[in-house]
Write an enzyme that holds these catalytic residues in place. Structure first.
Site: not given
Ligand code: SIN
Length: 479
Positions: A176, A252, A286, A381
């Site tokens: 998805k 993650e 992230c 964040e």
């Molecule tokens: C992410 O922001 O989850 C991935 C970033 C990355 O793979 O460098």
């Protein structure tokens, strides 16, 4: 090889291209225009997908690792042959600057190549037996059909970081994609088909409302694994839902990355690393730094040089080759950045540069000081181009401040002192530490977080283990 995306005809990908009963619009964050209407899958499509994934798993797992590897290698070649079109698609649907999108396609293809190779290295073990007539083995087998949920900020790489190891291991895979970015995922499915991927092994279910699709697939006991990249909040819900059928899980989740600049850092070397870490994808990753801790003795010179570098960043049309910062992905993301700045200013922060909304979903790259811990940008964040600068006095204080978060995905430091580099990286409670390196991601290393940033690792040989089960076989020989 030029492929026209089936997305244009509002197909989704299952055991071949299928029509959904509904569609929904995909908008360009750069211009606000509707790019096209895509298939809007729901409970019916999810129910069908689960059955197809189960059936295709029975034959896919019987293929040799070498056969699976060949298909993945062809998929890699096709991705690289279509790099420009894939990059353009990504930039159109989520606003990433085109030079970064090209890089992301290569990064995404890198996972496919790595796992094409890794498929052939899923080794078992033999153990010494405790009785003379016994022989003991451990073999590895695919966990089963996988359900994956991926984010909009890396529309290709987060797909292949999951799909490539799963398919290499012999699992079937239902994706998805994020509501904003189904086009890249559908494009990847076209290339999988062209590479000879058997029908039903990779399915893509775009949808405007993920809830019914996720509920069906997570409740289905035939789906043996859930893999998710996204917010901690949603990860927690999916984790709870998966408990019912005891699925294998990879999560993650969110991060809140500190970047510590020690007094011995060479600022001319350090600043480009921090800029790349903070402003790539307009700060929407992230692993982008959210808090920059600078030693008091260099705070003034760092602020001045860093601000100069930020002012040089070019904000503009993400399709232009020289654009550094494109639009934010949507109104919600944009409002969050505005809210964080407003909250910080109300609590005494000072803007050094930027701080203002531009037209549409564009936001000025921002540097902000006079930061206190109660500001939202210090715990949530921001997911935008905002860099808070905070000073510190001692190494112990920097480590304590860096670890003062429920998150533990990525952290960074800059120093020329080898002993400090080791000691601080070991003390940071994070899954990834970049020492003098603001961009540590690459396909063959373990990517993932500790604490509330997630479970499991993606990439490298760790990534394929997430899609394998260990089976112990004890064999008695005639005595
Ligand atoms: C992410 O922001 O989850 C991935 C970033 C990355 O793979 O460098």
């Amino acid at each position: 090889m030029a492929l026209t995306t089936k997305a244009k005809e509002a197909f989704y990908y299952s055991d071949g291209w299928q029509k959904a009963s509904k569609t929904y619009p995909i908008h360009s964050p750069a211009t606000g225009e509707t790019l096209l209407e895509v298939a809007n899958c729901g409970a019916d499509e999810a129910t069908r997908a689960a059955a197809i994934a189960w059936d295709s798993f029975q034959s896919w797992k019987q293929k040799t690792a070498f056969e699976r590897s060949d298909i993945l290698m062809r998929w890699f070649d096709l991705m690289m042959a279509n790099q420009e079109e894939l990059a353009r698609t990504m930039t159109l649907e989520m606003g990433k600057p085109i030079k970064e999108s090209r890089g992301e396609v290569a990064y995404a293809a890198g996972f496919v190549k790595w796992y094409a190779e890794e498929a052939k290295r899923v080794y078992g073990e033999t153990m010494p037996a405790h009785l003379a007539h016994k022989r003991l083995f451990a073999i590895k087998q695919p966990v089963g059909p996988v359900y994956a949920v991926t984010p909009w900020n890396f529309p290709s790489a987060m797909v292949t970081r999951k799909a490539a190891p799963a398919l290499a291991a012999g699992c079937s895979f239902i994706l998805k994609p994020a509501e904003h970015t189904p086009l890249s995922a559908l494009y990847l499915a076209e290339l999988w088909e062209a590479a000879g991927g058997p029908p039903g092994t990779l399915q893509i279910l775009p949808c405007e409302n993920p809830v019914p699709v996720s509920e069906i697939l997570i409740a289905d006991p035939r789906i043996r694994k859930l893999t998710f990249t996204g917010s901690t909040e949603v990860g927690r819900i999916l984790y709870k839902q998966s408990a019912e059928t005891i699925k294998k899980i990879s999560l993650e989740l969110g991060g809140h990355a500190p970047y510590i600049i020690f007094e011995d850092a060479d600022l001319d070397e350090a600043i480009p690393e921090v800029i790349a870490c903070k402003y790539r994808n307009a700060g929407q990753t992230c692993v982008c730094t959210n808090r920059i801790y600078v030693h008091t003795s260099i705070m003034e010179s760092f602020t001045q040089k860093y601000t100069e570098a930020v002012k040089a960043l070019k904000v503009g049309d993400p399709l232009n080759d020289d654009t550094d910062i494109g639009p934010l992905v949507d109104q919600q993301g944009f409002e969050k950045v505005e809210e964080h700045i407003k909250d910080a200013l109300a609590k005494g922060a000072k803007i050094i540069t930027g701080g203002k909304a531009l037209s549409g979903l564009y936001f000025e790259p921002t540097v902000i000081t006079n930061i206190s811990d109660d500001m939202k940008l210090m715990s949530e964040e921001t997911f935008g181009p905002v860099a808070p600068l905070i000073s510190f006095e001692t190494d112990a204080e920097a480590i304590q401040m860096a670890n003062n978060t429920p998150f533990g995905l990525a952290a960074y430091l800059y120093t020329n002192d080898l002993s400090r580099a080791f000691k601080v990286s070991e003390a940071l409670e994070y899954g990834i530490v970049g020492v003098n390196d603001g961009l540590p991601s690459t396909p063959f290393v373990p990517f993932g977080g500790v604490k509330q940033s997630g479970l499991g690792r993606e990439g490298g040989h760790w990534g394929i283990e997430e899609y394998l089960e260990v089976k112990y076989i004890s064999m008695g020989l005639p005595k």
